[in-house]
Design an enzyme around this catalytic site. Sequence first.
Site, PDB file in Angstrom:
ATOM      1  N   GLU A 114      10.848  55.435  17.066  1.00 48.99           N
ATOM      2  CA  GLU A 114      11.137  56.036  18.384  1.00 48.99           C
ATOM      3  C   GLU A 114      10.301  57.571  18.831  1.00 48.99           C
ATOM      4  OE1 GLU A 114      15.290  57.141  17.789  1.00 48.99           O
ATOM      5  OE2 GLU A 114      15.828  55.048  18.429  1.00 48.99           O
ATOM      6  N   GLU A 135      17.410  47.945  16.393  1.00 48.91           N
ATOM      7  CA  GLU A 135      18.905  49.072  16.519  1.00 48.91           C
ATOM      8  C   GLU A 135      19.535  48.335  17.431  1.00 48.91           C
ATOM      9  OE1 GLU A 135      18.224  53.188  16.446  1.00 48.91           O
ATOM     10  OE2 GLU A 135      16.643  53.221  15.067  1.00 48.91           O
TER      11      GLU A 135
END
Length: 650
Positions: A185, A263
């Site tokens: 991320e 995710e």
Amino acid sequence: MARKKPPCLVSLLLPLLTLLLPQADARSFVVDWEHDRFLLDGVPFRYVSGSLHYFRVPRVLWADRLFKMRLSGLNAVQLYVPWNYHEPQPGVYNFKGSRDLPAFLHEATLANLLVILRPGPYICAEWEMGGLPSWLLRKPKIHLRTSDPDFLAAVDSWFNVLLPKIYPFLYHNGGNIISIQVENEYGSYKACDVSYMRHLAGLFRALLGDKILLFTTDGPEGLKCGSLPELYTTVDFGPVDNMTKIFSLLRKYEPRGPLVNSEYYTGWLDYWGHNHSTRSILAVTKGLENMLKLGASVNMYMFHGGTNFGFWNGADEKGRFLPITTSYDYDAPLSEAGDPTPKLFALRNVISKFQEIPLGPLPPPGPKMALGSLTLYQDGDLLTFLDALCPQGPIHSVLPMTFEAIKQDHGFVLYRTYLRYTVLEPTPFWVPNNGVHDRAYVMVDGVFQGVLERNMKQKLFLMGKIGTQLDVLLENMGRLSFGSNHSDFKGLLEPPILGETILTQWMMFPLKIDNLVKWWFSLQWQKREQPTVSSGPTFYSTTFPILGSVGDTFLYLPGWTKGQVWINGFNLGRYWTKQGPQQTLYVPRPLLFPKGAINKITLLELENVPTQPQIQFLDKPILNSTSRRTYSYPLSDIQCTYEPMELSGH
């Protein structure tokens, strides 16, 4: 009739060799760009995966959790590798016991699960410092997650140890790792250093070769800075997000290939003082089904959350410092204790519509046990054991030094000085510039005075004669794991002020509490006749047998305030009963000694002990009870005067 000549050995083996050789070459996991899908050994494939963190689950329970994931219909497991868990000091590596990553990969193979590996170097994961080792901060000016030469040198050194260990487990080498994430991320990190990401990609390629699929993961807003053209781009989002809009945005960065949600959130994390987070079964199952209808590959985060044992929890900063609870249950399909939940069965039903799931029922919940109330006895206040807690003696400095400067990674440091003049009237004692990271327990001549806390501009009022001993116990509540572009130093970041005088001439005691509890207390403990109640940092303990069969249990500390717990020398984690929402601590069955043996529990209570210093072991967890209202405290110059404001659960 002439007898046939017996076939020679070579002619017998040749067909077998002909079959084996193409199969070895055919082991591959690749992107079929033309048809927007993955191919596993040349066959169309999509993964339905779940996240599990081996570092949050005792090693003896790995096989159980992985087996249940496979029976739930998953064909892959996704996991992080926390750098700080394996390299506790520069150049010192630990891959033993519950840190044995190759052993975990082998367990996943036995469970017939492929592996999606996320080795960082940064992982977030609500883990201490996002998985980065705190010893990086011994160079105070280091720029984490950038092309800073100091940071890259440490990363290169680490990956030159880690990546060769996983190389044999790559799918095309006969293992089970089908893809590997580069960083994590990164688009959510303000640095946006493309050179850093390219350096990492080159390092992975140099050490792992060209055959393994490398990918990135970002939230929709992070795709611009987190993705690279040479790495496969994936996205993450939860059931309440607009799937169509997010996948359309993903297509701007990855025009062809399979859609991937790396995710998909089955639940959410908990902060101390907030409400327990949950995600509805209907929302989670509906979102999963819609993605599977599109042919997307999905990883559910988390499928089994586990526990932040010891001092390993991370923290967020969202207007104020938010440390994460010991429980990482996450409202996941497999509970913190590894039990199937209604959410799991609902997800399994959805998965069964799209691919075969293993035959046979899931195992029932594991055995749980409850014990009656136990009375704890005082071992003594923390200052009594200072010589044993810090056998090497204190570090001296004119001004207080941070945890990092004195090489204390986790837990506690005691700061001590002596008053150089008499203070006859109650005088304000405070630390400027938000210099308490994260909680300070203040004592004058051994008497507890109160607490100073990060993001709260409180003042205590102290008195004392010249030579009075002033002790400030600093607790590291977990370094920031997400949402910060700066280093999270711990301890007294500024010198405290008494009245208008800056206090100097400090002694710093790095405390090795785990060692004290595991070794010294086990030799010195003896039963006391009556419990003693006190305030301030104090050790309590007792012993207990288990008369029946041993099961998982949940430690409940009614009336206790805040502290740390050890069971048979194992650091179970933090409790903060007064803050909530977590009221019980998960005690896995393997930590307890069976019938006929004596178990020992030790508490370090930091503030106030109940009138009856008792604990209980329950057969059910309590994760959703906040003892008081959830408040956000604005900065205030007036002691204990605040304007409370309710916070959401996230």
